[in-house]
Design an enzyme around this catalytic site. Structure first.
Site, mmCIF file in Angstrom:
data_model
loop_
_atom_site.group_PDB
_atom_site.id
_atom_site.type_symbol
_atom_site.label_atom_id
_atom_site.label_comp_id
_atom_site.label_asym_id
_atom_site.label_seq_id
_atom_site.Cartn_x
_atom_site.Cartn_y
_atom_site.Cartn_z
ATOM 1 C CE LYS A 1 -33.975 5.717 50.165
ATOM 2 N NZ LYS A 1 -32.916 4.722 50.196
ATOM 3 C CE LYS B 1 -33.420 10.376 48.279
ATOM 4 N NZ LYS B 1 -33.760 10.613 49.691
ATOM 5 N N GLY C 1 -27.072 6.415 49.718
ATOM 6 C CA GLY C 1 -26.808 7.222 48.521
ATOM 7 C C GLY C 1 -26.540 6.428 47.257
ATOM 8 C CG HIS D 1 -28.507 12.226 58.336
ATOM 9 N ND1 HIS D 1 -28.599 11.227 57.406
ATOM 10 C CD2 HIS D 1 -28.678 11.637 59.526
ATOM 11 C CE1 HIS D 1 -28.830 10.078 58.023
ATOM 12 N NE2 HIS D 1 -28.863 10.295 59.312
ATOM 13 C CG HIS E 1 -23.897 9.206 50.048
ATOM 14 N ND1 HIS E 1 -24.802 10.180 50.380
ATOM 15 C CD2 HIS E 1 -23.717 9.298 48.718
ATOM 16 C CE1 HIS E 1 -25.171 10.822 49.296
ATOM 17 N NE2 HIS E 1 -24.521 10.314 48.266
ATOM 18 C CD GLU F 1 -30.989 7.375 57.664
ATOM 19 O OE1 GLU F 1 -30.095 6.558 57.881
ATOM 20 O OE2 GLU F 1 -31.181 7.892 56.541
ATOM 21 N NE ARG G 1 -27.450 0.061 60.723
ATOM 22 C CZ ARG G 1 -27.829 0.742 59.662
ATOM 23 N NH1 ARG G 1 -28.732 0.245 58.843
ATOM 24 N NH2 ARG G 1 -27.330 1.928 59.413
HETATM 25 C C1 MV4 Z 1 -32.003 13.519 49.862
HETATM 26 C C2 MV4 Z 1 -31.317 14.739 49.761
HETATM 27 C C3 MV4 Z 1 -32.035 15.835 49.337
HETATM 28 N N1 MV4 Z 1 -33.331 15.703 48.998
HETATM 29 N N2 MV4 Z 1 -33.287 13.442 49.535
HETATM 30 C C4 MV4 Z 1 -28.236 10.759 50.843
HETATM 31 C C5 MV4 Z 1 -28.188 9.390 51.471
HETATM 32 C C6 MV4 Z 1 -29.593 8.992 51.730
HETATM 33 N N3 MV4 Z 1 -29.735 8.429 53.053
HETATM 34 C C7 MV4 Z 1 -30.395 10.229 51.551
HETATM 35 N N4 MV4 Z 1 -29.550 11.251 50.995
HETATM 36 C C8 MV4 Z 1 -30.074 12.429 50.590
HETATM 37 N N5 MV4 Z 1 -31.394 12.405 50.272
HETATM 38 C C9 MV4 Z 1 -33.931 14.513 49.100
HETATM 39 N N6 MV4 Z 1 -35.217 14.407 48.768
HETATM 40 C C10 MV4 Z 1 -29.972 14.782 50.100
HETATM 41 C C11 MV4 Z 1 -29.329 13.629 50.501
HETATM 42 C C12 MV4 Z 1 -27.942 13.755 50.806
HETATM 43 C C13 MV4 Z 1 -27.463 13.591 52.089
HETATM 44 C C14 MV4 Z 1 -28.298 13.250 53.132
HETATM 45 C C15 MV4 Z 1 -27.816 13.077 54.394
HETATM 46 C C16 MV4 Z 1 -26.452 13.254 54.638
HETATM 47 C C17 MV4 Z 1 -25.598 13.587 53.617
HETATM 48 C C18 MV4 Z 1 -26.090 13.750 52.335
HETATM 49 C C19 MV4 Z 1 -25.208 14.078 51.304
HETATM 50 C C20 MV4 Z 1 -25.703 14.231 50.042
HETATM 51 C C21 MV4 Z 1 -27.064 14.057 49.793
#
Ligand code: MV4
Length: 646
Positions: free
Chosen positions: A117, A159, A166, A209, A236, A276, A293
């Site tokens: 990341k 992160k 997650g 997302h 997640h 994403e 992928r």
């Molecule tokens: C975030 C976010 C809010 N702010 N980053 C969760 C998994 C990972 N792929 C990224 N995720 C998130 N990153 C920032 N800066 C909120 C999430 C997140 C989330 C993102 C996508 C789908 C579902 C989620 C559920 C909780 C938190």
């Protein structure tokens, strides 16, 4: 470059999916399989198959040398990694290249960069891709994180740089919590990924997302194939994926698509990739990560573009140009995918394992079901419990949602519990139909859904079960009628139903206490009951496993055990002091030894199944009389672990 025989380094539905397209394009195909998969659908469909080891993924599907050796033995000159397993492992991509095997995917360098990341974010900022304001510096000291968190402004997200899905992620609302959050995230990341490296980001509240499908070829071309909205997730885990995103506009799609292509081009990306983004309520979007992928949810993109993405992958890996230019890619209609899992929504979505007694995917126009299940198969504790992806296509999103709920209703999965009813109810929630989906959806609108409660048996279900039990007891003599009342005792979980049944010809009366209900039997066999209830003719799919009857009911699967003729139990199941494994899995920790005194409710052992830890508790006070397992031991569902006595 030019290859002729493709080995699929995966299992289940994705292996099946890749084999189908590879065969249709004229390639020979090779499956690999573990001990647990010898009879699987992907092995049956491939032209050849190579055994690669024991059931455990670390002994089979994750072993690079075993896959390379399988290529050598079978003469495969290309490998498709599917998703998961070795799909984003740069060492595997390199090992393929070193052995003259075409890896159907991006370069090891692109995989490696996108696996961090921290480094990918630096590269994306450089390439002009919008990123969440944050800190991605090499200085990993607490002081430096605190300083940057102040600059970014709370709340912030901590992160793991090597993380995904997650894991190792923390939301920090106040500066006072930051140092503690850094410590736990660091150690979690170190344990899970072998690297404690962290980044900081401004927290985006209740985002969507939205991910963009990109494709690059070896001639420097790169296009985007629209977006997928995967906002509805649980812990997640994606639950619903759809294309297009319900709030997308042509202008936003172009902006996000161009940003995603810029991201891919900056690393000379080759093959299928997903960029994403988080999309906030104001329509701002931010790069999160790039997955190198083909993703689980690629079918929704295939349905709205009319393209076969595995075909694109094989063409690109073969050195061909991308099949379409950007202005030739058109999006039509709407597609929604849900993941059907063997899990129990009524008990915190506990993964379910065991034999599949009946698997009957729906057959409907506009519905696609990707699965790797065969009759007589099972859900193994060694692998992901996803049974199938059910995908519907319609002219509008509303059409697709309606059709998908119906397709799920028509799909029969008996033997293991599933999230089928949870998915059906979700697709029919007014807020879902309105497109009001975000990452907060399930908590906001769905936490009180009946599918999240343990299954209950209504009068109709009890009458169906009674009819099927009498049919089984009396076989073909069913319609001859019985004199007097027949007792029927049924267990549903911990609950006992004591019934009495009268059958005259095809008319069944079921007495439960002082209430009675009536059902007319139209046709009964071991697969289904056709019946009439309150003036309406219906059918209910069923399957027997020993004395347990599995019913496919509109409020979820029911598992009713006929204990009418079972020997009387002296004490009820609760409080007998016997600790049994609730599912297949492994004992992680044993917290007590023989002779320890324990109290009811005390945790005696921790077991892990499907990556989730479960605390196993004493059901009575007493002393540990015997321990029949040890730490790290694999155990089977219902296996006796411990005995507590006076
Ligand atoms: C975030 C976010 C809010 N702010 N980053 C969760 C998994 C990972 N792929 C990224 N995720 C998130 N990153 C920032 N800066 C909120 C999430 C997140 C989330 C993102 C996508 C789908 C579902 C989620 C559920 C909780 C938190």
């Amino acid at each position: 470059m030019a290859f002729s025989k493709v080995l699929i380094a995966n299992r289940g539905e994705i292996a099946v999916r890749v084999i189908r397209t590879a065969k249709a394009m004229g390639y020979r195909t090779v499956a690999v399989f573990s001990d647990a998969d010898a009879k699987s659908l992907h092995v049956q469909l491939a032209d050849e198959a190579v055994h690669i080891g024991p059931a455990r993924v670390s002994d089979s599907y994750l072993r690079i040398e075993a896959i390379i050796e399988a290529c050598r033995k079978s003469g495969a000159d290309a490998v498709h990694p599917g998703y998961g397993f070795l799909s984003e492992n740069e060492a595997f991509a390199r090992a393929c290249a070193d052995n003259g095997i075409t890896f159907i995917g991006p370069t090891p360098k692109a995989i490696e960069l996108m696996g961090s990341k921290r480094l990918s974010k630096i590269a994306m900022i450089e390439a002009g891709v919008p990123c969440v304001p944050g800190y991605e510096g090499a200085d990993q000291s607490d002081a430096s994180f605190v300083e940057h968190a102040r600059r970014i402004g709370f709340p912030v997200m901590v992160k793991a740089s090597a993380g995904g899905g997650g894991r190792g992620m923390r939301l920090v609302a106040h500066e006072t919590e930051l140092v503690a959050a850094l410590a736990t995230a660091r150690s979690e990341a170190q344990n899970a990924f072998g690297s404690g490296e962290l980044i900081l980001e401004k927290a985006v509240i209740a985002p969507r997302h939205v991910e963009i499908q990109v494709f690059g070829d070896t001639h420097g071309n790169c296009v985007y194939l629209g977006e997928r909205d995967c906002s509805i997730q649980r812990r997640h885990q994606k639950v619903v994926e759809e294309a297009p995103c319900p709030v997308m506009t042509p202008e936003l799609r172009r902006k996000m698509g161009e940003a995603a292509v810029a991201a891919a081009k900056s690393v000379a990306y080759v093959g299928a990739g997903t960029v994403e983004f988080l999309l906030d309520a104001q329509g701002h979007f931010y790069f999160l990560e790039m997955n190198t992928r083909l993703q689980v949810e690629h079918p929704v993109t295939e349905l709205v573009t009319g393209q076969d993405l595995v075909e694109w992958q094989l063409r690109v890996a073969n050195g061909e140009h991308l099949p379409l230019a950007q202005d030739e890619i058109e999006l039509t209609g709407a597609a929604i995918e849900v993941r059907l899992y063997a899990e129990d929504p009524g008990h915190q979505f506990l993964p379910q394992t065991g034999p599949v007694l009946r698997w009957h995917p729906a057959k409907l126009p506009g519905v696609r079901i990707d699965h790797g299940m065969v009759g007589g198969g099972e859900v193994s504790p060694h692998y992901d419990p996803m049974v199938a992806k059910v995908i519907a296509y319609g002219r509008t999103r509303t059409d697709a949602a309606r059709l998908l709920a119906r397709a799920l209703e028509d799909t029969v999965l008996l033997g293991v519990n599933s999230n089928k009813q949870f998915l059906i109810n979700l697709l029919r929630t007014p807020q879902f139909i309105a497109g009001d989906t975000s990452t907060a959806f399930i908590d906001q609108y769905f936490s009180a859904d009946p599918s999240l409660q343990p299954a209950t048996a209504d009068a109709e279900s009890l009458a169906i079960a009674t009819a099927l039990i009498l049919h089984r007891r009396h076989g073909t003599g069913f319609h001859t009628g019985l004199a007097g009342a027949t007792p029927v005792k049924l267990m549903l979980g911990e609950k006992l139903f004591s019934l009495a049944a009268h059958l005259k010809g095809d008319a069944l009366t079921v007495l439960q206490g002082d209430t009675h209900s009536q059902l007319t039997v139209l046709k009964a066999d071991e697969h289904a009951l056709h019946y009439e209830w309150a003036g309406v003719r219906r059918r209910c799919a069923c399957a027997w496993h020993g004395d347990t009857l599995h019913l496919d009911r509109a409020n979820g699967n029911l598992m009713l055990t006929d204990i009418t003729h079972a020997p009387a139990v002296t004490a009820d199941a609760e409080g007998d002091g016997l600790l049994r494994a609730p599912m297949d899995g492994a004992i992680v920790t044993l917290l007590v030894k023989e002779g320890d005194s324990v109290q009811k409710g005390q945790t005696l052992a921790v077991m892990e199944a499907m990556k989730i830890e479960h605390q196993l508790k004493a059901n009575r006070d007493g002393r540990v009389a015997s321990v029949s397992v040890s730490e790290k031991q694999q155990v089977k569902k219902r296996q006796q672990l411990l005995l507590v006595q006076d």
